[in-house]
Enzyme design. Structure first.
Site, short mmCIF file in Angstrom:
data_model
loop_
_atom_site.label_atom_id
_atom_site.label_comp_id
_atom_site.label_asym_id
_atom_site.label_seq_id
_atom_site.Cartn_x
_atom_site.Cartn_y
_atom_site.Cartn_z
N HIS A 128 9.21 -4.88 12.41
CA HIS A 128 8.64 -5.79 11.42
C HIS A 128 9.76 -6.12 10.43
O HIS A 128 10.66 -5.31 10.21
CB HIS A 128 7.49 -5.05 10.72
CG HIS A 128 6.66 -5.88 9.79
ND1 HIS A 128 7.06 -6.20 8.52
CD2 HIS A 128 5.42 -6.42 9.95
CE1 HIS A 128 6.10 -6.91 7.93
NE2 HIS A 128 5.09 -7.06 8.77
N ASP A 205 8.30 3.80 10.93
CA ASP A 205 7.38 2.86 10.28
C ASP A 205 6.01 3.04 10.94
O ASP A 205 5.80 2.61 12.08
CB ASP A 205 7.91 1.43 10.45
CG ASP A 205 6.87 0.38 10.07
OD1 ASP A 205 5.78 0.74 9.57
OD2 ASP A 205 7.16 -0.82 10.27
N GLN A 208 1.30 0.60 11.68
CA GLN A 208 0.30 0.51 12.75
C GLN A 208 0.05 1.86 13.40
O GLN A 208 -0.89 2.01 14.18
CB GLN A 208 0.75 -0.49 13.83
CG GLN A 208 1.01 -1.90 13.33
CD GLN A 208 -0.24 -2.61 12.85
OE1 GLN A 208 -1.36 -2.29 13.26
NE2 GLN A 208 -0.07 -3.57 11.96
N LYS A 231 -4.16 -0.86 5.93
CA LYS A 231 -4.33 -0.91 7.39
C LYS A 231 -5.09 0.33 7.88
O LYS A 231 -5.44 0.45 9.05
CB LYS A 231 -2.98 -1.01 8.08
CG LYS A 231 -2.24 -2.32 7.74
CD LYS A 231 -1.01 -2.49 8.59
CE LYS A 231 0.00 -3.42 8.00
NZ LYS A 231 -0.38 -4.84 8.00
N CYS A 369 5.60 -11.60 11.14
CA CYS A 369 6.73 -10.99 10.41
C CYS A 369 7.62 -10.22 11.37
O CYS A 369 8.15 -9.14 11.02
CB CYS A 369 6.26 -10.09 9.27
SG CYS A 369 5.55 -11.01 7.92
#
Lengths: 411, 148
Positions: A128, A205, A208, A231, A369
């Site tokens: 991202h 990261d 998700q 999220k 993104c």
């Protein structure tokens, strides 16, 4: 929330999310955009509301009742995050504005003081923008070089290339746990193990990752893990940086201000201990408390059960969409989670998005993104259906029916 | 669904499928590149100008149906117009999409089918991208002229 047979009762889960009582363009809301922001359950909405009506005040150092209650709730939320990630200590959980700020914090506070010209940061082609641009900034500031692990046509990391790129010049590896554009679940265990074999720390990261898979930072031995509250069924404007205590302890503050200090004199300031040293200014109290309650809720359902439920939806949506001749799935990695990205021959994703909306179906259309990913697949954008704990097979059926109508209109 | 028929009228779908005056122009008198960073749509507009008249307009790019059909219809609408007429049409089209009425606005003719996009504010930029790019290409011609 399982029924008597122990199977996942999605309707019971769904009934806890007030948003599903609304209609969009006269149709029941079909929300397939949880990858952007997950909806919030009643308990999160109520907890945040109750905080504001019953307990709200500024946290820390307050001697009055409301401040003590707010402080207790705020610090209590940190404990819930710690337990969710199985971190060793509360000192390792920093509240931020979101995953993006967490990456920037690590780039500026951990990497920047260490980096010298010619050093390398290794990321992947499926990041991202929030796990690309902070590293580009720190590279500009230090003369370090950004290296990128390529991905194959299925959207999986080229691990051979990763091993070749991992060198004594590499000072940090940053990679996404689950790709927001492709759904690829990366072999983070393998990446962390091989980076550590060369003494290189790894940032994952988990924007998700945290909502779709159990995360145990100690078992992973990951150095930094970041995610966003919104999220994970929590509010916006709150996120988390997990960092190993030994690393955080050695890092200079990211921002200066209140809460991150022990004492301030014009001759010099003594910084606060972890985790507060990295939380300058009045924090997002209600965001943190809301996130804490969201984590409780996820735990009540069970992140493993949620993952199994979502995996079945990903498989079903992939099968149903693949059966349509004009549809191409973008991202066909062996291990995928949370979403299906696709394009329709001759139809721009924005037209797909506008038309699906007219059927009450919310998807995301665009580059997500992740422009380098789009470039890799030679496209400008995709349509992305992403799932949450409340998503149903019926919603996938509605998506597939509507996609067929889109094709009928534009073909 | 009625809203969709209103937005994606048959004329628009037709221009999207078979865009007119599509492709790069050899030796154009002017050229501009436009992009919409929000969606990643890009467009190139090529002009041939003679004696202050837009003799030919061509475009090339990747965009949504609204963007592509608007570009295609624009090329047809502008061909043969004087620079002043082209400017007036650009302004009038822009006014109509942003619900502004000015006394010197000119009739839009066939372009009016694109006005359904007004009900979708996030998509208005799709309809205007080609026009802004045309405007940039036209300005470039004028600048070239004025520096001589």
């Amino acid at each position: 929330m399982s029924d008597s047979q122990g199977t996942y009762d999605v309707e019971a889960v769904r009934s806890r999310f007030p948003i599903f009582s609304r209609e969009v363009h006269g149709k029941p809301l079909c929300y397939l955009d949880s990858g952007a922001s997950a909806q919030q359950p009643d308990v999160v909405i109520d907890t945040v509301s109750q905080l504001h009506s019953d307990q709200y005040s500024n946290v820390h150092r307050g001697v009055h009742t409301l401040s003590m209650e707010s402080t207790q709730l705020y610090d209590g939320a940190r404990e819930k995050v710690r337990a969710y990630l199985n971190a060793n200590s509360l000192k390792e959980i920093i509240f931020t504005r979101g995953a993006t700020e967490s990456v920037n914090l690590v780039a500026q506070s951990y990497a920047r003081p260490k980096l010298q010209a010619g050093d390398e940061i290794l990321i992947t082609h499926m990041e991202h923008h929030s796990n690309i641009v902070p590293w580009q900034l720190v590279c500009e500031q230090t003369g370090a070089v950004l290296k990128v692990v390529p991905i194959n046509d299925r959207g999986e990391l080229e691990m051979d290339a990763f091993y070749e790129l991992l060198s004594e010049r590499t000072k940090l590896v940053g990679l996404v746990h689950i790709s927001n554009a492709l759904g690829t679940v990366n072999p983070i265990e393998e990446v962390i193990e091989s980076a550590h074999a060369k003494g290189i720390p790894v940032l994952v990261d988990g924007a998700q990752g945290a909502p779709h898979a159990p995360v145990d930072v100690q078992a992973l031995d990951v150095d930094f893990y970041v995610f966003s509250g919104h999220k994970l069924y929590g509010p916006t404007g709150i996120g988390v940086l997990y960092g190993k205590e030994s690393l955080l302890e050695a890092m200079p503050p990211y921002q200066g201000g209140g809460d991150m200090i022990l004492s301030v004199r014009f001759e010099g300031t003594e910084y606060n201990t972890l985790p507060y040293r990295f939380e300058a200014g009045t924090p997002n109290i209600s965001g943190a408390v809301g996130l804490g309650r969201a984590i409780d809720f996820v735990n009540e359902i069970g992140i493993e059960a949620i993952a199994v439920h979502e995996d079945a939806l990903v498989a079903y949506a992939t099968e149903q969409l693949s059966a349509i001749e004009e549809v191409t799935i973008i991202g066909t990695a062996e291990h995928r989670a949370g979403l299906v990205s696709f394009v329709i021959e001759g139809v721009h994703p924005h037209d797909i998005g506008t038309m699906l909306d007219s059927y009450g179906i919310a998807i995301r259309a665009g580059h997500h993104c992740a422009q380098p990913v789009m470039e890799r697949f030679g496209i400008a954008a995709t349509a992305r259906a992403s799932f949450g704990m409340y998503s149903t097979r019926e919603e996938v059926d509605r998506l597939v029916d509507a996609v067929k109508k889109v094709i009928g209109m534009f073909a | 669904m009625d809203g969709m028929r209103e937005l994606y009228q048959q004329v628009i779908l037709d221009h999207n499928k078979n865009p007119r005056n599509y492709g790069a122009m050899e030796n154009p008198d002017s050229f501009a590149h436009g992009n919409n960073p929000l969606c990643g749509d890009t467009i190139d507009v090529f002009l041939r100008i003679g004696n202050g008249i837009v003799e030919a307009v061509q475009f090339e790019g990747a965009g949504c149906a609204i963007c592509t059909s608007s570009a295609s219809m624009m090329t047809e609408a502008l061909t043969g117009k004087s620079e002043a007429e082209a400017e007036a049409l650009f302004k009038s089209f822009h006014h109509a999409l942003t619900d502004v009425a000015e006394p010197d606005d000119v009739p839009l003719g066939k372009l009016a089918v694109l006005l359904g996009v007004k009900d979708y504010p996030v998509r208005v930029k799709c309809a205007t991208l080609a026009w802004h790019t045309f405007e940039a290409a036209l300005k470039r011609v004028k600048n070239d002229v004025s520096t001589e």
